[in-house]
Design an enzyme around this catalytic site. Structure first.
Site, short mmCIF file in Angstrom:
data_model
loop_
_atom_site.label_atom_id
_atom_site.label_comp_id
_atom_site.label_asym_id
_atom_site.label_seq_id
_atom_site.Cartn_x
_atom_site.Cartn_y
_atom_site.Cartn_z
N GLY A 162 0.82 -1.22 0.00
CA GLY A 162 0.00 0.00 0.00
C GLY A 162 0.85 1.26 0.00
O GLY A 162 0.53 2.24 -0.68
N CYS A 163 1.94 1.23 0.76
CA CYS A 163 2.80 2.41 0.86
C CYS A 163 3.56 2.65 -0.44
O CYS A 163 3.78 3.79 -0.83
CB CYS A 163 3.78 2.24 2.03
SG CYS A 163 2.91 2.01 3.61
N THR A 164 3.92 1.57 -1.12
CA THR A 164 4.60 1.69 -2.40
C THR A 164 3.63 2.26 -3.45
O THR A 164 4.00 3.17 -4.21
CB THR A 164 5.14 0.31 -2.85
OG1 THR A 164 6.06 -0.15 -1.85
CG2 THR A 164 5.85 0.39 -4.19
#
Length: 154
Positions: free
Chosen positions: A44-46
């Site tokens: 998700g952060c990527t």
């Protein structure tokens, strides 16, 4: 202390990638997007970072600087930034100073266990250092486009 829309954001100084020290008061005159994410190099952060990367020139055109923040260290941030080609700096908030200012540390559940972690959140700060808008409990798809639109109309 909880920040409210329209209030000045307390000045802070934080260590960031590229050997930079970010100081809020030194950035007045530009809008800032500060997005908090749980962990470097997670799916998700990527995706979220990639969305900010892909729209970065549009943020720049809207007189807006973007910063990503997590509790990861600078070395982890440098690797994540380089691997993903992020054109913006990542701030290391190991001591949770920024997390406390923006109240993003929340009790979360992972695999049935509770722990304190960063709730994915984004904040838009005006050219005068006041909080213009906030997004909490962010769902990644379409989020960065919403933030961009807010920077273009504020």
């Amino acid at each position: 202390m909880t920040l409210s829309i329209g209030q000045p954001v307390p000045d802070f100084t934080a260590e960031a990638t590229s050997g930079k020290t970010i100081q809020l008061s030194a950035l007045q005159g530009r809008k800032l997007v500060i997005y908090f994410y749980p962990k470097d190099s997670t799916p998700g952060c990527t995706t979220e970072g990639g969305d900010f990367r892909d729209l970065y020139s549009a943020f720049q055109a809207a007189n807006t600087e973007v910063f990503g923040v997590s509790r990861d260290g600078i070395k982890s941030h440098e690797n994540f930034k380089a691997k993903q080609g992020f054109p913006f700096e990542l701030i290391s908030d190991k001591d949770e100073t920024l997390c406390r200012i923006f109240d993003v540390i929340k009790l979360k559940k992972l695999y049935g266990k509770e722990h304190l972690g960063i709730e994915r959140s984004t904040f838009l700060i005006g050219t005068d250092g006041t909080l213009l808008q906030e997004w909490r409990k962010v769902k990644v798809p379409g989020h960065v486009q919403q933030v961009l639109e807010a920077t273009q109309t504020r």
